[in-house]
Each structure stands twice: as structure tokens, then as C-alpha cells.
Scaffold this active site. Structure first.
Site, short mmCIF file in Angstrom:
data_model
loop_
_atom_site.label_atom_id
_atom_site.label_comp_id
_atom_site.label_asym_id
_atom_site.label_seq_id
_atom_site.Cartn_x
_atom_site.Cartn_y
_atom_site.Cartn_z
N GLU A 1 0.84 -1.20 0.00
CA GLU A 1 0.00 0.00 0.00
C GLU A 1 0.88 1.25 0.00
O GLU A 1 1.72 1.43 0.88
CB GLU A 1 -0.94 0.02 1.21
CG GLU A 1 -1.87 1.24 1.17
CD GLU A 1 -3.04 1.18 2.13
OE1 GLU A 1 -3.00 0.38 3.07
OE2 GLU A 1 -4.01 1.95 1.92
N ASP B 1 -4.81 3.96 -2.61
CA ASP B 1 -5.85 4.42 -1.70
C ASP B 1 -6.09 5.90 -2.00
O ASP B 1 -5.16 6.71 -1.91
CB ASP B 1 -5.34 4.20 -0.27
CG ASP B 1 -6.31 4.63 0.82
OD1 ASP B 1 -6.98 5.67 0.64
OD2 ASP B 1 -6.36 3.96 1.86
N THR B 2 -7.33 6.26 -2.32
CA THR B 2 -7.59 7.64 -2.75
C THR B 2 -7.30 8.65 -1.64
O THR B 2 -6.95 9.80 -1.92
CB THR B 2 -9.04 7.82 -3.25
OG1 THR B 2 -9.95 7.56 -2.17
CG2 THR B 2 -9.34 6.90 -4.43
N GLU C 1 -12.82 2.65 2.85
CA GLU C 1 -12.09 2.61 4.12
C GLU C 1 -12.36 3.90 4.89
O GLU C 1 -11.45 4.70 5.14
CB GLU C 1 -10.59 2.43 3.86
CG GLU C 1 -9.82 1.99 5.07
CD GLU C 1 -8.33 1.84 4.80
OE1 GLU C 1 -7.70 1.12 5.56
OE2 GLU C 1 -7.80 2.45 3.87
MN MN Z 1 -5.90 2.19 2.85
#
Ligand code: MN
Length: 299
Positions: A152, A185-186, A249
Site C-alpha cells: 500500500e 488508496d484515494t 475505508e
Molecule cells: Mn488504505
């Protein structure tokens, strides 16, 4: 159509909970995937783990596992014993992921969450090489187990090694493992990227998991001023042929272990606890409509 998922801690103040109930609850709202932290589930008795796996399978819920990595398992650490500890831990996590019927192991699994830099960092190539050297020992396990090992890319306040898609691409390409992929992840991208859809396009087939949320980690679609370029994001996902899970999330609740770890220092939750479910349903609809609009635009 991509599966829509949610991180279980959306509803949580503490990390530990009744994970089987989390899966049932997510399924009841229309989710098709759930992201879990690993530690508390790995500590459950085996029959309980099997029950969680079987419940998810029965409900058509895909599970993903993301460890909340601490300094004791930092595979980029200058301390050899900490690196070795991390290598063994991540190997166990990968095996556990497969045992749970999942093929996604993801997160800051190239170092540690909130790893602190000792001294002044003018060059991070040594730390990157330590991380890669550790990963070379872990990846055969991922390849044997059939698990995607998804790094990530996160913002600068949570990690120092991989802050941009470009850095993630360079890392993945340097190791040449068919199981090594990226998680974008935006929320993190909105801090670090100059061009979020462009970053997704460059990552392309290396993308194996995707987190969505507004710039302040509200549920996707709850932004009021259009700062998150959703249309561009979904067009880019379509263009790279992304068929994986899209997991929201969101973190909106102040307090508890979760609020502290995520730095939620004010309550973003609007309304009572029941509103969390209604909001989640609305957000599923938002993501589905974005996916459909991107598909329709190709016709
Ligand atoms: Mn994330």
C-alpha cells in the site's frame, strides 16, 4: 463488475470484535468483500477462524487481510533481528491469508506503519534495499500460496518509503515476482499525487487492491465540493481493466483504539450509530453508479 468492500473498522472503536458478526453485518448491507486487520484474527482458536472463513464463503464475501504493522516487524529496519522477525511474521500472515480462503494480503508490508526515521534522511535507497532484501525471502511464500502481496502506497505522515504510485511501481518492477502488486488508496493519493487518475493508469496491471474514501476519510461520495476526482478515478480503473475489489475505508468515529490509531481527533460521524449503516448503503450505491457510468461511457 468489481466487488464492493468495506474495512471492518468503520463500525469499530476497538480493533478486536466479533469478526463473524462483522462479516454478516457487511453482507446484510450489500457488501461483497471485507478488509480485516490480521493480528486479532490470527490469535483466535482455529475452529473460530474456520467459522469466519466458512461464514464469509457462504455469504459470498471475499476477505482481505491487512496487518497493522508495528516497529517490531519492520522489514526495512536497520536492525537485522527486527527484519528477520518481520520476514517470519509476514510469511505466517501470507500462509494465514491463504488458510482463510483469501488471496489478498495488503498494507504497509514493506516496512512498518508510522515507522520513524532516525536522524536525517537525505537518501532512502539503503532502507529500500533492506526492504527489498527482506521481501525476496517472503515472496516465494506468496507465490507458493497463491496470494497477492499488495504494497500500500501511503501518505508521508504514515510511512516514508512508498508515498507515490511512481515509487510503488519502481519497487514492484525491481523484484520481478508475479505475486507482488500494489494497493492504491484515494485518501493517501489525495495528499501525495499530482494526478490521481494518471497515477492509476501508470500503475495499470500492478493494481491488485483499491481503497476509496474522501480526502478526510469520509465515505466515498460524501465529499461536498467535488475535490475527489471520482469520474476520472473510475474512468482510469476501467481503462486499466481493473477487476479487483474496491474497498471503502472510511473512518469517522472519534475515540477508542481505532480513533487514536487513525488520528480521528473530532467526530465526523453525523447522526446516531444506526446512521453508519444507512450511510454505508448510500456509499455502495454511489460506487455502483460510478462504475456503471464509466462502463456506459465506453459504449
Ligand atoms: Mn488504505
Amino acid at each position: 463488475m468489481n466487488r464492493i468492500g468495506i474495512h471492518y473498522a468503520y463500525w469499530q472503536r476497538d480493533w478486536n470484535t466479533d469478526f463473524i458478526e462483522s462479516v454478516r453485518h457487511a453482507a446484510s448491507l450489500g457488501f461483497e468483500a471485507v478488509d480485516f486487520a490480521t493480528a486479532d484474527i490470527m490469535a483466535l482458536p482455529r475452529p473460530k477462524q474456520a467459522e469466519l472463513r466458512d461464514t464469509a464463503k457462504g455469504l459470498g464475501i471475499a476477505l482481505s487481510f491487512l496487518p497493522a504493522t508495528g516497529p517490531e516487524v519492520d522489514i526495512a529496519s536497520p536492525d537485522r533481528s527486527i527484519r528477520e522477525n518481520g520476514v517470519e511474521y509476514f510469511k505466517r500472515c501470507v500462509q494465514f491469508t491463504a488458510d482463510m480462503g483469501s488471496d489478498i494480503f495488503a498494507g504497509i508490508i514493506y516496512s512498518a506503519w508510522q515507522a520513524r526515521v532516525e536522524g536525517i534522511l537525505n537518501d532512502k535507497s539503503d532502507a529500500l534495499e533492506r526492504s527489498r532484501e527482506s521481501l525476496r525471502k517472503i515472496l516465494p511464500t506468496a507465490e507458493d500460496c497463491g496470494v497477492w502481496y499488495c504494497l500500500e502506497v501511503v501518505n508521508r505522515y504514515e510511512q516514508y518509503l512508498l508515498n507515490t504510485a511512481e515509487e510503488g511501481i519502481a519497487y514492484v518492477d525491481s523484484l520481478n515476482s508475479p505475486r507482488l502488486k500494489l494497493l492504491l488508496d484515494t485518501f493517501h493519493m489525495n495528499i501525495e499525487e499530482d494526478d490521481i487518475p494518471g497515477a492509476i493508469r501508470r500503475v495499470g496491471g500492478r493494481l491488485a487492491h483499491f481503497h476509496v474514501g474522501e480526502p478526510n476519510r469520509r465515505l466515498p461520495g460524501q465529499g461536498k465540493d467535488g475535490r475527489m476526482p471520482w469520474k476520472g478515478i473510475f474512468t482510469a480503473l476501467r481503462d486499466v481493466g481493473y477487476t479487483g475489489i474496491i474497498t471503502m475505508e472510511p473512518f469517522v468515529r472519534m475515540g477508542g483504539q481505532v480513533g487514536k490509531a487513525i488520528c480521528v481527533w473530532r467526530d465526523l460521524q453525523e447522526g446516531p450509530d444506526e446512521a453508519l449503516d444507512a450511510d454505508a448503503r448510500i456509499s455502495i450505491g454511489f460506487l455502483r453508479s460510478q462504475l456503471a457510468a464509466a462502463q456506459a461511457a465506453t459504449l
